[in-house]
Design an enzyme around this catalytic site. Sequence first.
Site, mmCIF file in Angstrom:
data_model
loop_
_atom_site.group_PDB
_atom_site.id
_atom_site.type_symbol
_atom_site.label_atom_id
_atom_site.label_comp_id
_atom_site.label_asym_id
_atom_site.label_seq_id
_atom_site.Cartn_x
_atom_site.Cartn_y
_atom_site.Cartn_z
ATOM 1 N N ASN A 150 0.806 -1.261 0.019
ATOM 2 C CA ASN A 150 0.053 -0.021 0.006
ATOM 3 C C ASN A 150 0.649 1.419 0.041
ATOM 4 O OD1 ASN A 150 0.696 -0.591 2.561
ATOM 5 N ND2 ASN A 150 -0.999 0.669 3.508
ATOM 6 N N GLY A 226 1.940 -6.126 7.267
ATOM 7 C CA GLY A 226 1.261 -6.803 6.273
ATOM 8 C C GLY A 226 -0.288 -7.227 7.059
ATOM 9 N N THR A 230 -1.657 -12.972 7.561
ATOM 10 C CA THR A 230 -0.095 -13.494 7.425
ATOM 11 C C THR A 230 0.798 -13.244 8.730
ATOM 12 O OG1 THR A 230 -0.483 -12.308 5.115
ATOM 13 C CG2 THR A 230 1.648 -13.026 5.517
ATOM 14 N N GLU A 248 3.362 -5.381 12.540
ATOM 15 C CA GLU A 248 2.421 -4.158 12.183
ATOM 16 C C GLU A 248 1.318 -4.623 11.371
ATOM 17 O OE1 GLU A 248 2.697 -1.485 13.793
ATOM 18 O OE2 GLU A 248 4.530 -1.572 14.588
ATOM 19 N N CYS A 282 -3.203 1.425 6.237
ATOM 20 C CA CYS A 282 -3.661 0.737 7.544
ATOM 21 C C CYS A 282 -4.259 1.685 8.476
ATOM 22 C CB CYS A 282 -2.470 0.121 8.231
ATOM 23 S SG CYS A 282 -1.023 1.142 8.379
ATOM 24 N N GLU A 461 7.149 0.264 16.304
ATOM 25 C CA GLU A 461 8.183 1.017 15.341
ATOM 26 C C GLU A 461 8.399 2.380 15.966
ATOM 27 O OE1 GLU A 461 6.591 -0.278 11.506
ATOM 28 O OE2 GLU A 461 8.052 -2.045 11.510
HETATM 29 P P1 NDP Z 1 -0.039 -9.394 3.138
HETATM 30 O O1 NDP Z 1 0.194 -9.876 4.598
HETATM 31 O O2 NDP Z 1 -0.567 -9.975 2.129
HETATM 32 O O3 NDP Z 1 1.437 -9.235 2.570
HETATM 33 C C1 NDP Z 1 2.462 -8.666 3.220
HETATM 34 C C2 NDP Z 1 3.871 -9.012 3.235
HETATM 35 O O4 NDP Z 1 4.127 -10.250 3.402
HETATM 36 C C3 NDP Z 1 4.085 -9.170 1.137
HETATM 37 O O5 NDP Z 1 5.209 -8.565 1.151
HETATM 38 C C4 NDP Z 1 3.692 -10.563 1.001
HETATM 39 O O6 NDP Z 1 4.200 -10.924 -0.089
HETATM 40 C C5 NDP Z 1 4.358 -11.092 2.248
HETATM 41 N N1 NDP Z 1 3.819 -12.576 2.554
HETATM 42 C C6 NDP Z 1 2.804 -12.946 2.176
HETATM 43 N N2 NDP Z 1 2.788 -14.072 2.613
HETATM 44 C C7 NDP Z 1 3.709 -14.572 3.438
HETATM 45 C C8 NDP Z 1 4.288 -15.625 4.065
HETATM 46 N N3 NDP Z 1 3.794 -16.590 4.347
HETATM 47 N N4 NDP Z 1 5.812 -15.359 4.453
HETATM 48 C C9 NDP Z 1 6.344 -14.454 4.499
HETATM 49 N N5 NDP Z 1 5.854 -13.410 3.878
HETATM 50 C C10 NDP Z 1 4.540 -13.394 3.267
HETATM 51 O O7 NDP Z 1 -0.460 -7.883 3.024
HETATM 52 P P2 NDP Z 1 -0.794 -6.913 1.990
HETATM 53 O O8 NDP Z 1 0.369 -6.904 1.110
HETATM 54 O O9 NDP Z 1 -1.980 -7.389 1.343
HETATM 55 O O10 NDP Z 1 -0.887 -5.525 2.925
HETATM 56 C C11 NDP Z 1 -2.099 -5.091 3.423
HETATM 57 C C12 NDP Z 1 -2.120 -5.376 4.674
HETATM 58 O O11 NDP Z 1 -1.206 -4.775 5.295
HETATM 59 C C13 NDP Z 1 -3.562 -4.782 5.358
HETATM 60 O O12 NDP Z 1 -3.862 -5.645 6.231
HETATM 61 C C14 NDP Z 1 -2.947 -3.496 6.079
HETATM 62 O O13 NDP Z 1 -3.834 -3.208 7.139
HETATM 63 C C15 NDP Z 1 -1.600 -4.232 6.517
HETATM 64 N N6 NDP Z 1 -0.675 -2.788 6.968
HETATM 65 C C16 NDP Z 1 -0.657 -2.542 8.121
HETATM 66 C C17 NDP Z 1 0.271 -1.435 8.519
HETATM 67 C C18 NDP Z 1 0.623 -1.096 9.771
HETATM 68 O O14 NDP Z 1 1.595 -0.264 10.043
HETATM 69 N N7 NDP Z 1 0.126 -1.635 10.918
HETATM 70 C C19 NDP Z 1 0.711 -0.724 7.319
HETATM 71 C C20 NDP Z 1 0.241 -0.864 6.215
HETATM 72 C C21 NDP Z 1 -0.293 -2.027 5.954
HETATM 73 P P3 NDP Z 1 3.477 -10.899 -1.481
HETATM 74 O O15 NDP Z 1 2.765 -9.778 -1.511
HETATM 75 O O16 NDP Z 1 4.734 -10.846 -2.382
HETATM 76 O O17 NDP Z 1 2.769 -12.128 -1.342
#
Ligand code: NDP
Length: 482
Positions: A150, A226, A230, A248, A282, A461
């Site tokens: 994002n 993420g 996940t 996070e 987020c 963080e």
């Molecule tokens: P995901 O959890 O799908 O992915 C996050 C990252 O983890 C990506 O790089 C993804 O790779 C990787 N990933 C996915 N599966 C695995 C695994 N099994 N092992 C290791 N790494 C993995 O999140 P999104 O990318 O869809 O992001 C959106 C989410 O992030 C929302 O829920 C949002 O709220 C949260 N978020 C939280 C923030 C915070 O500060 N708390 C800030 C911003 C977002 P790939 O995409 O390449 O599959």
Amino acid sequence: MKKILNYIGGALVEPQNGIFFENIDPSRGIAYSLIPDSNQNDVDAAVNAAKMAFPSWSSTPAAARSAIMVRIADLIAKNAEALARAESIDNGKPLSLARVMDIPRAEDNIRFFGTAILHWSSEAHIMENSGINYTNRKPIGVVGCISPWNLPLYLFTWKIAPAIAAGNCVVAKPSEITPMSAFLFSELCIEAGLPAGVLNIVHGYGPSAGEAIITHAGVKAISFTGGTATGARIAAKAAPEFKKLSLELGGKNPNVIFADCDFEKMLRQTLRSSFTNQGQICLCGSRIIIERPIYEKFKEAFVEKVQNMKIGDPLDDETKTGAVVSEAHMNKILSYIELAKQEGGKILCGGERCYPGGELNNGYYIKPTVIEGLGPECRTNREEIFGPVVTIQVFDTEEEALQLANATEYGLAASLWTSDLNRAHRFASKIESGIVWVNTWLMRDLRTPFGGVKNSGVGREGGWEALRFFTEAQNVCIDFTP
Ligand code: NDP
């Protein structure tokens, strides 16, 4: 098509299996570059490079580490327009937003931690007349950083910067959905003279490349941003090896509006907090909770403004609302809008895909959506949608507002609108969230602790918290009695 490359041991390299997959521009629904489909072998190479770099990097004086990081920050500033365009094309976000938010913040992250390390000191605990303890803060070694799509470069650098500033070497993976700015960043690191192996970037899918980082025995700490599902999987994988974890995760943030607020300011900021980056932050406030005396006034004014939001080509300077990040994500958001209808919600505006015209018709656009009539028990009000969709709910008492605000499993951020100072403090202290904004939204000071409670994460963080996470504390106790 342009090939994105991994950055391993100071060099830009293809994945060892030679396999690439397509990178899609969500504003037009077309492939425009190729991403390495990295796997365990590439992660092994990256961890080895990081291990080899660690002895030298961790003993490099902080001033020298700082100088390199400042050069990287300067290069981000110099290349800001190219980075902003890359971010916009990869993510679908308006170029105008990437210019003022994503790229300046990526530069700030590197500069902030690159200079913070010069002011980093450790604690001492004096035992009266007998001894002294001091805390030795040592870098951990090789650490893993995984970030979402994002705010791609913004969140990628938010992790990498404190890690390398503290003397660690990093294996990082950006989201496979938005890898371009991380690739351009690796070129800038080479240009700035970052020693080989200090930062390694492995591109690819989460379950393959990401999980290989998480489970690698050589990776001692993991900083992940993420989704909550996940995060839970990563925590389960990392726990048996006692890896240090910072998570996070998602949010379902309340935006609580009392009748005594500054209405015009609140309205402007509520538009921002609802729909900036198409609601894909987020910290966006997706549950708007309004005190009854101004409910109808708010509804009318807000819906009118939302209806006037123009969706357009993200690369057009005038565009304020662009595409959502992918077809799959668009379909997920649309399915939540359908769910909201099934749950009895009334769509006040939006509620459907948008076709802006011409080649953009193949892109992934959703009209900003406002939904009324759903209570706190509905899935629409409990689950993270992460798109341009907000609900509005009404309350009569402060107690009721608090119950509504806290009625989810998440606890990342909250906004509160009131001119009553006592209420602001009282209410803020009772909201279950790691971050509370009063009469504002997304006002950030990089020194403050950042993170969530409940299912929104573990750890903090920002500022010294991040440098503490990326170091191991060792207590040294000296007896000075005769
Ligand atoms: P995901 O959890 O799908 O992915 C996050 C990252 O983890 C990506 O790089 C993804 O790779 C990787 N990933 C996915 N599966 C695995 C695994 N099994 N092992 C290791 N790494 C993995 O999140 P999104 O990318 O869809 O992001 C959106 C989410 O992030 C929302 O829920 C949002 O709220 C949260 N978020 C939280 C923030 C915070 O500060 N708390 C800030 C911003 C977002 P790939 O995409 O390449 O599959």
